[in-house]
Enzyme design. Structure first.
Site, PDB file in Angstrom:
ATOM      1  N   ASP A   1       0.543   2.130   8.530  1.00 25.04           N
ATOM      2  CA  ASP A   1      -0.583   1.374   7.969  1.00 25.04           C
ATOM      3  C   ASP A   1      -0.149   0.059   7.305  1.00 25.04           C
ATOM      4  OD1 ASP A   1      -2.978   0.434   7.171  1.00 25.04           O
ATOM      5  OD2 ASP A   1      -3.456   2.075   5.800  1.00 25.04           O
TER       6      ASP A   1
ATOM      7  N   LYS B   1       1.900   4.655  -0.868  1.00 21.18           N
ATOM      8  CA  LYS B   1       1.282   5.892  -1.369  1.00 21.18           C
ATOM      9  C   LYS B   1       1.627   7.011  -0.389  1.00 21.18           C
ATOM     10  CE  LYS B   1      -3.184   4.726   0.745  1.00 21.18           C
ATOM     11  NZ  LYS B   1      -4.629   4.659   0.598  1.00 21.18           N
TER      12      LYS B   1
ATOM     13  N   ASP C   1       0.826  -1.224   0.000  1.00 17.65           N
ATOM     14  CA  ASP C   1       0.000   0.000   0.000  1.00 17.65           C
ATOM     15  C   ASP C   1       0.851   1.261   0.000  1.00 17.65           C
ATOM     16  OD1 ASP C   1      -2.442   1.213  -0.219  1.00 17.65           O
ATOM     17  OD2 ASP C   1      -2.935   1.129   1.908  1.00 17.65           O
TER      18      ASP C   1
ATOM     19  N   ASN D   1       0.442   7.141   3.335  1.00 21.17           N
ATOM     20  CA  ASN D   1       0.943   6.198   4.347  1.00 21.17           C
ATOM     21  C   ASN D   1       2.380   6.478   4.760  1.00 21.17           C
ATOM     22  OD1 ASN D   1      -1.445   4.881   4.551  1.00 21.17           O
ATOM     23  ND2 ASN D   1      -0.956   3.281   3.058  1.00 21.17           N
TER      24      ASN D   1
ATOM     25  N   THR E   1      -4.326   0.518  -3.526  1.00 22.32           N
ATOM     26  CA  THR E   1      -5.010   1.745  -3.925  1.00 22.32           C
ATOM     27  C   THR E   1      -4.941   1.816  -5.449  1.00 22.32           C
ATOM     28  OG1 THR E   1      -4.346   2.732  -1.831  1.00 22.32           O
ATOM     29  CG2 THR E   1      -4.948   4.264  -3.615  1.00 22.32           C
TER      30      THR E   1
END
Ligand SMILES: Nc1ncnc2c1ncn2[C@@H]1O[C@H](COP(=O)(O)OP(=O)(O)OP(=O)(O)O)[C@@H](O)[C@H]1O
Length: 322
Positions: free
Chosen positions: A152, A136, A134, A139, A169
């Site tokens: 996260d 991005k 994840d 985070n 995402t």
């Protein structure tokens, strides 16, 4: 159980600092230590209803296993009849996302600084066969000195062979996830390529309001590189990271992360200095005291007092070892 509940008893809830899809993150003051922490709370009822049980268990297990300068520190987990709790280090500088949106895009030096710290975090996770899944800007948090902390771990997973779930995402999803071809830690190198692009250009290469159209673009289109913002060396690196063929993707070949670290874009980087946090951070967040929340969005006070529903016995026992 009684022993575990005692942990929460010592935390005074101060304010909400984050609301994600599955969690609320609260700044808490730990009375006995006079220190601030981030308490991630997840409603048991909601986690089960949204089929996140395994993800949350993975998150706890992985956080308990790892320790790294660029990854948020984990202290303990707990549960009661309503919620699951993860006590984390409070990272007061806020999301890199906010700084990126404010400055629209980062210049090469700024982008490179954050990329180096993320690469070391990914290299560390992959050494345990953990895929983060994840990457991005939301985070990535900045600590008070301006260094990165990856947070996260809701989609992180030990992957020894391949896994088939669709998580992540949309803008950052590797083609093999979209195609449900089975994926591995290689997806993080793909997302890193998208992230570097977003740092330099100000938005990811494949965007649309409709996630389905994003997936189509990821699968069918080539990224366009505005020469004004992406120099040829950065372009070469990004293209090697977002290559569809995993066997040719930088980071996923036999030399692993070293191929990324040895790319020309990082020519003058001393990786030991990076690990030792000796590079000068380009942004120093304004943090006036250890419990300062000025770098986070303001949430309604009632969020702090929101009570999750009481979970059913069946749901509660799913988290017996939490
Ligand atoms: N340790 C921390 N220190 C400070 N803020 C934090 C911390 N952990 C999380 N946050 C804030 O809370 C937000 C939500 O946390 P997190 O991303 O873990 O929740 P989530 O529900 O899993 O999110 P998502 O919707 O991305 O899946 C983060 O984006 C960040 O702004």
């Amino acid at each position: 159980m009684a022993l575990k509940e005692n942990k929460i008893k010592y935390c005074d809830f101060v304010t909400t600092i984050g609301v994600g899809t599955f969690a609320r993150v609260i700044l808490v003051h730990y009375r006995t230590k006079n220190e601030y922490y981030a308490l991630k709370m997840m409603s048991i009822e909601e986690i089960v209803r949204l089929k996140q049980t395994e993800h949350v268990k993975n998150e706890r297990k992985i956080l308990a296993h790892i320790k790294h300068p660029f990854i948020v520190n984990f202290y303990w987990s707990d549960r009661d009849i309503r919620d699951l709790y993860l006590l984390l280090e409070y990272v007061p500088g806020g999301e890199l996302f906010s700084y990126l949106r404010k400055s629209i895009r980062f210049n090469t030096d700024i982008a490179k600084f954050y990329t180096c710290e993320i690469i070391l975090a990914l290299e560390y996770l992959h050494s345990f066969s953990i895929a983060y899944r994840d990457i991005k800007p939301e985070n990535l948090l900045l600590d008070s000195s301006g260094h990165l902390k990856l947070t996260d771990f809701g989609f992180a997973k030990y992957i020894h062979d391949r896994t088939y779930s669709t998580v992540g995402t949309p803008e950052y999803l590797a083609p093999e996830i979209i195609l449900s071809n089975g994926h591995s830690t290689a997806v993080d190198w793909y997302s890193l390529g998208i992230l570097i692009y977003e740092f330099l250009v100000g938005q990811p290469p494949f965007i649309d309001d409709n996630p389905f159209h994003i997936y189509q673009k990821i699968l069918q289109e080539n990224a366009k590189f505005p020469a004004k913002y992406v120099d040829p060396v950065a372009k070469h690196l990004i293209k090697k990271l977002i290559i569809h063929d995993r066997t040719k993707r930088l980071g996923n070949m036999k030399n692993g992360a070293n191929d990324v670290k040895n790319h020309r874009w990082f020519k003058n980087v001393n990786w030991e200095y990076v690990y030792d946090r000796r590079l000068q951070p380009p942004i120093i967040p304004s943090v006036l005291h250890s419990g300062d929340t000025q770098n986070f969005e303001q949430f309604d006070d009632c969020d702090v007092w929101y009570m999750s529903p009481i979970s059913s016995i069946e749901d509660f026992v799913l988290f017996a070892d939490f």
